[in-house]
Design an enzyme around this catalytic site. Structure first.
Site: not given
Ligand SMILES: NC(=O)c1ccc[n+]([C@@H]2O[C@H](COP(=O)([O-])OP(=O)(O)OC[C@H]3O[C@@H](n4cnc5c(N)ncnc54)[C@H](O)[C@@H]3O)[C@@H](O)[C@H]2O)c1
Ligand SMILES: O=C(O)C[C@H](O)C(=O)O
Length: 310
Positions: A82, A88, A151
């Site tokens: 993207r 997405r 993350r």
């Protein structure tokens, strides 16, 4: 052990690089559609062999799948990423056709391979691969949860001001900006609940930052991220090839687990030489169950768009 990576772009090449310098596989084949691109990436990485010191043999090919024959694991990263401002999910129109044709090609030459799906929208591409190939569910694994969890641990470590490797935590659900479920209730700092150290307000911010982690990087980079994605794929491939039986959140076909049927979504899995060896039930509370059901509704709506490809 032989690994094929289809798509020698940012994620595929980074994954090949990590697999090589960590000695995870003895052979890696990169495949791309762009003339000479995979060959060039493979040669560039191979020229690190004497400086980062590894013996993995890498090669590249422009679409010659006979070179991938006998692969133990095939990673699919082919497709478009993207751009800033996109989701997405908007990639489905182009990526579905690419992923389906690639899955057919790799299986022709490596009928026993375990397939790791990376291309986005990843949960839907995993479901497509599973349905299009008819492979058993243990051999089709979607990678997203490993990345989202890394993350999550990064943002937790920043909030705690402690090393990320002292933090445990996982993200389940869909691999989407609004469908991810960072499990803050179960996250810990070396076994002690993070809620002992962080307020609910801070934990909510950590969860929100995790969910848009990919979008934030896409905004900064102009295309989506690759270092952590490539390393997360390598981490998953390591657990398969070296039969490590790590618990990693992966997108897998659910058949009643977590209250869902006929859908691929992220749940904690034991990953070993057979691919998905077990789905672990972490006993969600009512709020987490509701979030999982809502996430499933969104992923299922996306899967409905596969009608023209399947
Ligand atoms: N699941 C995840 O956690 C995760 C993380 C990062 C990126 N992604 C996704 O991975 C995909 C790749 O991202 P990227 O940053 O590496 O993109 P990229 O553009 O750098 O690389 C993609 C490569 O795929 C190749 N390709 C296209 N069609 C092909 C085909 N039919 N056969 C072989 N190769 C083909 C392109 O030539 C290109 O080199 C994107 O869909 C992205 O959204 C997923
Ligand atoms: O954000 C993206 O589009 C790529 C990938 O899914 C990511 O999370 O980095």
């Amino acid at each position: 052990m032989k690994v094929t990576i289809v798509g020698a772009g940012n994620v595929g090449a980074t994954c090949a690089d990590v697999i090589s310098y960590r000695g995870i596989a003895s052979e890696v084949v990169l495949v791309d559609i762009k003339e000479g691109f995979a060959e060039g990436k493979a040669m560039d990485i191979m020229q690190c062999a004497t400086t980062t010191v590894f013996n993995t043999q890498l090669s590249g090919t422009t679409g010659d799948y006979s070179k991938t024959a006998g692969s133990d694991v095939v990673v699919i990263t082919s497709g478009i990423p993207r751009k800033p401002g996109m989701t997405r999910e908007e990639l489905i129109g182009i990526n579905a056709g690419i992923v389906k044709s690639v899955a057919d090609n790799v299986l022709t030459h490596s009928p026993n391979a375990i397939i790791v799906v990376v291309s986005n929208p990843m949960d839907t591409m995993t479901y497509l691969t599973l349905k299009a190939t008819g492979l058993p569910k243990n051999r089709v694994i979607g990678m997203g949860g490993a990345l989202d969890s890394s993350r999550f641990k990064y943002f937790l470590s920043k909030a705690l001001d402690k090393p990320a490797n002292d933090v445990q935590g996982m993200v389940i659900g869909g691999h989407g900006d609004t469908t991810m479920i960072p499990l803050t209730r179960l996250a810990s700092y070396n076994g002690a609940p993070v809620s002992n150290f962080l307020s609910q307000e801070v934990l909510d911010k950590v969860a929100a930052d995790t969910m848009v982690g990919g979008a934030t990087l896409t905004g900064l980079l102009g295309t989506s991220a690759w270092y952590a994605p490539g390393a997360s794929v390598a981490y998953l491939v390591d657990s398969i090839l070296n039969n490590q039986k790590r618990m990693i959140p992966c997108s897998v076909l659910l058949e009643g687990e977590y209250g869902q049927e006929d859908i691929c979504m992220g749940v904690p899995c034991i990953i070993g030489k057979n691919g998905i060896e077990q789905i672990v039930d972490v006993q969600l509370n009512d709020a987490e169950k509701a979030a999982f059901a809502k996430s499933a509704d969104a992923v299922r709506a996306m899967n409905a768009d596969l009608k023209s490809v399947l």
